[in-house]
Motif scaffolding. Structure first.
Motif, short mmCIF file in Angstrom:
data_model
loop_
_atom_site.label_atom_id
_atom_site.label_comp_id
_atom_site.label_asym_id
_atom_site.label_seq_id
_atom_site.Cartn_x
_atom_site.Cartn_y
_atom_site.Cartn_z
N LEU A 1 -1.82 -5.58 -6.41
CA LEU A 1 -2.84 -6.87 -6.55
C LEU A 1 -1.81 -7.90 -6.82
CD1 LEU A 1 -6.23 -5.51 -7.94
CD2 LEU A 1 -5.45 -5.53 -5.44
N ILE B 1 0.90 -1.30 -0.17
CA ILE B 1 0.02 -0.12 0.05
C ILE B 1 0.95 1.19 -0.07
CG2 ILE B 1 -1.82 1.28 1.27
CD1 ILE B 1 -2.34 -1.40 2.63
N SER C 1 -12.33 12.84 -9.37
CA SER C 1 -12.12 11.46 -9.09
C SER C 1 -11.19 10.77 -10.14
CB SER C 1 -13.34 10.55 -8.83
OG SER C 1 -14.28 10.98 -8.20
N VAL D 1 -10.92 -6.83 -3.07
CA VAL D 1 -11.28 -6.26 -4.49
C VAL D 1 -12.74 -6.96 -4.67
CG1 VAL D 1 -10.82 -5.87 -6.76
CG2 VAL D 1 -8.94 -6.45 -5.55
N ALA E 1 -9.20 7.05 -11.24
CA ALA E 1 -9.05 5.59 -11.23
C ALA E 1 -8.08 4.83 -12.11
CB ALA E 1 -10.37 4.88 -11.11
N VAL F 1 -6.07 1.09 3.94
CA VAL F 1 -6.67 2.17 3.14
C VAL F 1 -8.01 1.37 2.26
CG1 VAL F 1 -4.51 3.13 2.45
CG2 VAL F 1 -5.26 1.14 1.25
N GLN F 2 -8.68 2.35 1.73
CA GLN F 2 -9.89 1.93 1.12
C GLN F 2 -10.37 2.68 -0.13
OE1 GLN F 2 -14.62 1.24 2.46
NE2 GLN F 2 -13.64 -0.49 3.12
N GLY F 3 -10.67 2.44 -1.11
CA GLY F 3 -11.05 3.34 -2.27
C GLY F 3 -12.32 2.68 -2.54
N ARG F 4 -13.47 3.57 -3.11
CA ARG F 4 -14.74 3.05 -3.82
C ARG F 4 -14.94 4.13 -4.84
NH1 ARG F 4 -18.67 2.84 1.53
NH2 ARG F 4 -17.17 1.57 2.88
N TRP F 5 -15.30 3.56 -6.01
CA TRP F 5 -15.69 4.25 -7.07
C TRP F 5 -16.98 3.98 -7.61
CZ3 TRP F 5 -16.08 3.09 -12.18
CH2 TRP F 5 -15.54 4.03 -13.19
N LEU G 1 -2.33 0.60 -4.68
CA LEU G 1 -2.50 -0.74 -4.23
C LEU G 1 -1.83 -1.72 -5.12
CD1 LEU G 1 -5.58 -1.43 -2.22
CD2 LEU G 1 -4.53 -3.26 -3.18
N ALA H 1 -16.95 -0.19 -7.68
CA ALA H 1 -15.53 -0.78 -7.40
C ALA H 1 -15.35 -0.33 -6.09
CB ALA H 1 -14.82 -0.76 -8.67
N VAL I 1 -3.43 -0.89 -8.68
CA VAL I 1 -4.68 -0.05 -8.67
C VAL I 1 -4.31 0.98 -8.22
CG1 VAL I 1 -7.04 -0.03 -7.96
CG2 VAL I 1 -6.19 -2.11 -8.83
N ARG J 1 -7.07 -2.60 1.67
CA ARG J 1 -5.92 -3.35 2.01
C ARG J 1 -5.60 -2.93 3.09
NH1 ARG J 1 -2.74 -7.39 -1.38
NH2 ARG J 1 -1.11 -7.61 0.30
N LEU K 1 -4.47 6.80 -3.74
CA LEU K 1 -4.01 5.42 -2.89
C LEU K 1 -3.43 4.31 -4.19
CD1 LEU K 1 -4.77 3.21 -1.26
CD2 LEU K 1 -7.17 3.23 -2.12
N MET L 1 -6.10 4.74 -7.16
CA MET L 1 -7.43 5.62 -7.07
C MET L 1 -6.99 6.96 -6.20
SD MET L 1 -10.32 2.76 -5.75
CE MET L 1 -11.92 3.88 -6.31
N ILE M 1 -11.83 -1.34 -3.48
CA ILE M 1 -10.36 -1.71 -2.99
C ILE M 1 -10.37 -1.65 -1.58
CG2 ILE M 1 -9.38 -2.08 -5.48
CD1 ILE M 1 -7.64 0.29 -4.93
N LEU N 1 -0.05 5.48 0.45
CA LEU N 1 -1.05 6.54 0.64
C LEU N 1 -0.49 8.06 0.56
CD1 LEU N 1 -4.26 6.84 1.08
CD2 LEU N 1 -3.56 7.08 3.34
#
Lengths: 271, 500
Positions: free
Chosen positions: A209, A185, A226, B255, A228, B281-285, A207, B270, A215, B274, A205, A217, B272, A187
C-alpha cells in the motif's frame, strides 16, 4: 525428566493446537502470523539493503505465560544476506531456545541458494539443557514473465541433525512455495511436507500500500486458519502487527519493531 | 422398474383437477394481467422498472451453487434494463399464478410506480410504491432492503448471519419492492437523498415479528475515498456501523474497512484488493467479538489473460460453537483460438462439528464441474455440462454425478432460447448438482439427492418495446414422480431497442 519437560511443552502447544510439536514453531513474528505460517521462516515485509535489527513479542493461544520472543540482526550486501536470529518460546519453567543463522545469496541470478544452521535447545528449570544442531538448504528459482515473475522455492529443512536431538521429535521436512509477483502484489502457494505425510498448505497474499505499508493475508488448511498482518515503515523504523486464528479455536498475536538502514533503493534478491 | 398399465390412472384424474384449477384461476390472473397491460398502455414513455441491484451469483466464471449465493431470491428477479412494465406469472401444480408485477410512469421529472408480489396461493404478499426525482426518492409499503451494509443488515435482521465474508458495504442502500417472499420484509417508508453526498432514513415494522426498525444513514463518495455511516434500531437492539474505503490513484487497488457495534457485539470486516499486470488478488477478513472463534477469512487470487485464466480461492469460517467449515477451489478457463471456452472448477469443502448428542462429525466433499462449448454457428451453440461430487463421511463415500448439455439458439438479437437437458445420478444419501435456469437470466447449481432427468428451457422474444419471456422446467425422478414448474413474463421497454 528432560523428555517429560519436552512433553509438557509439547502438551501445552498441543492443547492449543494439535498441529504443533517441540521446535516446530520456526517463526512467530507478525510476518509469519500474517502468512499463517508458524512452521516456516517468514519472508520480510520490506526488502532493504544494509543493516537491520528487529525484535518481536508474540502471545500464543491465550495460554498463561506461553509467549515467543525473537531478536534478529541482518546485513544485506551486494551478493549475499546474512541473518542471525535468536528465538525463545515457552512458558516459565520450560523454554525452547533457537539460534539460527541464514546465509542467503541475493542478486538477479535465476537460481539462488541459501543455507541455514540452527542450534536448538530445550531448557527446563532444574535440569541441564538438551538440544543439538541442525542444517538445511534452500533453493530459489525465478522465472521472468511478461508482466511479473514466478518464483519457486524448494527447501530441505533440518536435513542434518546431531544426535542430541534424538527423542525430541525434530524431523526433516520439505517446505516449498510457488509465488507469482506482479507490481505491488505477490500471491504464494506454500506448503511443508513432513516424513509422516502431513502437509499444511496455505495461500498467502502480499500487497504493498504505497511505499510505507505492507499488508499480508493468508488462509491455510490442515489445520484451517487465517492470518493477517500489517507493517508500516517510517524512515528507519518499521512497526508490524499480526494475528493468526485457527478455525477450531486459538489465537496467536504478535507485534514487531525493526530498525533498518536508510533505503538505498533496494538491490533485488530474495523477497 | 416396470409399471402397471393402470398405474397412471389416478394420476390422470389429478391431472384433470390441475387443469380445472388452472382454468379456474385463469380469469383472476387474466383480469390482473389486463389491468397491468392497461396501465402500460396509458403510461407515459418515461417509465422504467425498479430492478434488482445485485448480481446474485457474483463474479463467478462457472455457475455457483445456490447454497453459496447470499440472496438466492434475486435469481428470479428480471434484470433487463429499462423495462417499464413487468408481469411475471408462475405455473405450479397445474395452476398459473401471477407472481410479480410492476409498472411506473413519469411526469414533471417525477417517476412514480407500484409493484405487486403475489404468493403461491394467489394471496397478495407485498404492495410497494415509490416516487423519485433525480435526487430524492420515497419508497413505501412492503419493502426489502438491498445494499445495506452487511454488518448493519445482520444486526437489523435484514440478512442472516453469513458464514461467508462479504465485502464492506459502502453503497447507500435501496429500499424497494421485494423480489420474493423469501426476502426479509418490512412495512414502512424509506426516504433517500442521492448524489455525491447521500442521506437516507427508514422507519418500518418487520413483517415476521412486528418489531419496529428505524435506521438513518449517510454516505460520501469521493474520487479516491468513500465512507458511509449507519445508525439503526430494530426492537430493543441498536447498531452503529461505519465503513470507509480508499482507492489507489490509478484505481487498481482498494482497501475497505467496516466496523459495527450492536447487540451481538462488535464486528469488523477488512478487505484488500489489487490488480497488477495479469495478477488480481483479494483478501477479506472478519472478526466478531462475541464469538469464541470469531475470525473468518477468504483469499482469492486470479492470474491470466482473456484466453486463459486461473483462479484459486480459499475460504473458511467457524460454524456454531464448535464446528468449522472451509473450502478450497481452483477454477480455470481456456478459450482456444477460434473455439469456444472450456471452464473447469475443482475443489473441496470440509465441515466439522461436535455436539453432545451426535458426537464428532466430519465430512469432506470433493467436487469437479466442467462446461465445454463444443460448437457454435448460425446462432446455435451447444455446450456440454458435467459435474461430480464425492462426499466422504464416517459412513463412507457418497457420489453424485450429472451429465448433460445446453443448446442456445439466437435469432437476430430478437429472440433467444436455451434448452438444457441433464441426467443425474446420486447414491443413496449422496448429492449431485444440476444446472438450474432462473427467470432472471442467471444459471446456478442446484443440489439434488435423487437420480433423474432434468429438462428446462428459457427463452425471450422481443417485439418492438415488448418482451415476452418464459421458463419451463421438468424433472422426472427414479421413483416415477414428475415435477413441472414454469414462469412467464411480459415486459415493456422504455424505448425501442437501439435508440437509446
Amino acid at each position: 525428566m528432560t523428555a517429560a519437560g519436552a512433553c509438557s511443552l509439547c502438551l501445552a502447544l498441543a492443547f492449543a493446537s494439535h498441529a504443533l510439536a517441540a521446535f516446530e514453531v520456526r517463526d512467530a513474528t507478525p510476518a509469519a502470523l500474517g502468512a499463517a505460517s508458524l512452521d516456516l521462516a517468514s519472508d520480510p515485509f520490506f526488502t532493504s539493503a544494509g543493516y537491520s535489527a528487529s525484535t518481536s513479542h508474540t502471545t500464543l493461544y491465550q495460554s498463561d505465560g506461553l509467549t515467543s520472543e525473537r531478536a534478529a540482526v541482518a546485513f544485506a550486501g551486494r551478493s549475499a544476506r546474512l541473518v542471525a536470529t535468536w528465538n525463545q518460546l515457552g512458558f516459565p519453567g520450560a523454554r525452547e531456545h533457537v539460534l539460527r543463522l541464514d546465509i542467503e545469496e541475493t542478486g538477479t541470478r535465476a537460481v539462488l541458494l541459501s543455507m541455514v544452521a540452527e542450534r536448538l535447545a530445550l531448557a527446563l528449570d532444574g535440569e541441564p539443557s538438551r538440544g543439538g544442531l541442525t542444517a538445511g538448504i534452500s533453493i530459489l528459482a525465478r522465472v521472468t514473465l511478461p508482466r511479473g515473475s514466478l518464483e519457486c522455492v524448494l527447501a530441505g529443512d533440518r536435513l542434518a541433525r546431531t544426535g542430541g536431538l534424538d527423542g525430541l521429535g525434530v524431523e526433516p521436512s520439505v517446505p516449498f512455495a510457488l509465488r507469482l509477483r506482479s507490481g505491488a502484489i505477490a500471491l504464494a502457494w506454500m506448503d511443508r511436507w513432513e516424513p509422516s505425510g502431513r502437509a499444511s498448505p496455505r495461500l498467502v497474499l502480499d500487497l504493498a500500500l504505497g511505499r510505507a505499508a505492507r499488508v499480508r493475508m493468508a488462509r491455510g488448511m490442515k489445520p484451517e486458519r487465517s492470518g493477517a498482518a500489517i507493517a508500516i515503515r517510517r524512515g528507519r523504523l518499521e512497526v508490524s502487527a499480526g494475528r493468526l486464528d485457527l478455525d477450531k479455536g486459538g489465537t496467536v498475536g504478535g507485534v514487531g519493531l525493526a530498525l533498518v538502514s536508510p533505503d538505498r533503493g533496494g538491490r533485488g534478491g530474495r523477497p | 422398474m416396470t409399471r402397471s398399465h393402470f398405474a397412471g390412472q389416478p394420476r390422470r384424474r389429478f391431472a384433470m383437477m390441475r387443469w380445472y384449477r388452472r382454468l379456474r384461476s385463469f380469469p383472476g390472473f387474466a383480469a390482473r394481467g389486463a389491468f397491468w397491460i392497461f396501465l402500460a398502455a396509458v403510461a407515459t414513455p418515461g417509465i422504467a422498472l425498479g430492478q434488482a441491484d445485485s448480481a446474485a451469483g457474483g463474479p463467478a466464471w462457472l455457475p455457483l451453487p445456490v447454497e453459496d449465493i447470499d440472496r438466492p431470491e434475486l435469481l428470479d428477479e428480471l434484470l433487463a434494463p429499462e423495462l417499464g412494465l413487468l408481469v411475471r406469472a408462475d405455473l405450479k401444480d397445474g395452476a398459473l399464478r401471477q407472481a410479480r408485477s410492476a409498472v411506473e410512469a413519469s411526469a414533471a421529472r417525477v417517476i412514480a410506480g407500484i409493484s405487486l408480489l403475489t404468493g403461491a396461493d394467489g394471496e397478495t404478499q407485498a404492495v410497494t410504491g415509490f416516487a423519485r426525482t433525480a435526487r430524492l426518492a420515497v419508497d413505501l409499503g412492503r419493502l426489502a432492503a438491498r445494499g445495506l451494509s452487511p454488518l448493519a443488515a445482520e444486526e437489523l435482521g435484514q440478512a442472516p448471519r453469513s458464514g461467508r465474508v462479504p465485502p464492506p458495504g459502502l453503497r447507500s442502500p435501496a429500499f424497494g419492492s421485494p423480489a420474493s417472499s423469501a426476502s426479509a420484509l418490512m412495512d414502512g417508508v424509506a426516504l433517500a437523498w442521492r448524489g455525491r453526498h447521500r442521506v437516507w432514513a427508514l422507519r418500518a415494522r418487520r413483517a415476521d415479528d412486528g418489531s419496529t426498525v428505524r435506521a438513518l444513514g449517510m454516505g460520501v463518495q469521493g474520487r479516491r475515498a468513500a465512507m458511509s455511516a449507519t445508525l439503526g434500531r430494530a426492537g430493543p437492539s441498536a447498531v452503529a456501523d461505519l465503513a470507509a474505503e480508499l482507492r489507489t490513484r490509478e484505481g487498481r487497488g482498494v482497501v475497505a474497512v467496516e466496523a459495527a457495534r450492536g447487540a451481538s457485539g462488535t464486528a469488523v470486516i477488512a478487505m484488500i484488493a489489487r490488480s497488477a499486470g495479469p495478477l488480481r488478488v483479494q483478501g477479506r477478513w472478519r472478526w466478531r467479538s462475541r464469538e469464541l472463534r470469531g475470525v473468518s477469512s477468504e483469499i482469492a487470487g486470479e492470474a491470466g489473460s482473456r484466453r486463459a485464466k486461473l483462479r484459486l480461492r480459499l475460504a473458511g469460517n467457524s460454524s456454531g460453537p464448535t464446528g468449522s467449515s472451509s473450502r478450497v477451489e481452483l477454477e480455470g478457463r481456456l478459450v482456444p483460438a477460434g473455439q469456444g471456452p472450456l471452464a473447469v472448477r475443482f475443489g473441496s469443502t470440509r465441515a466439522e462439528s461436535f455436539s453432545n448428542g451426535a458426537g464428532y462429525h466430519a465430512s469432506i466433499e470433493r467436487f469437479a464441474i466442467a462446461e465445454m462449448q463444443v460448437a457454435s454457428a448460425d446462432g446455435r451453440t451447444l455446450t456440454l455440462l458435467a459435474s461430480r461430487r464425492d462426499k466422504e463421511t464416517v459412513l463412507g463415500v457418497r457420489r453424485g454425478t450429472s451429465l448433460g448439455g445446453r443448446l442456445a439458439l439466437a435469432w437476430r438479437e430478437r429472440a433467444g432460447l436455451e434448452i438444457q437437458l441433464e441426467g443425474v445420478r446420486a447414491d443413496k444419501d449422496g448429492a449431485a448438482w444440476s444446472s438450474g435456469l432462473y427467470a432472471g437470466g442467471a444459471t446456478a447449481l442446484r443440489t439434488t439427492t435423487r437420480p433423474g432427468i432434468a429438462a428446462s428451457a428459457r427463452g425471450a422474444l422481443r417485439l418492438g418495446r415488448w418482451t415476452l419471456g418464459g421458463l419451463v422446467e421438468q424433472r422426472d425422478d427414479a421413483s416415477g414422480a414428475r415435477a413441472t414448474a414454469a414462469s412467464i413474463w411480459i415486459g415493456r421497454q422504455l424505448r425501442e431497442s437501439g435508440r437509446g
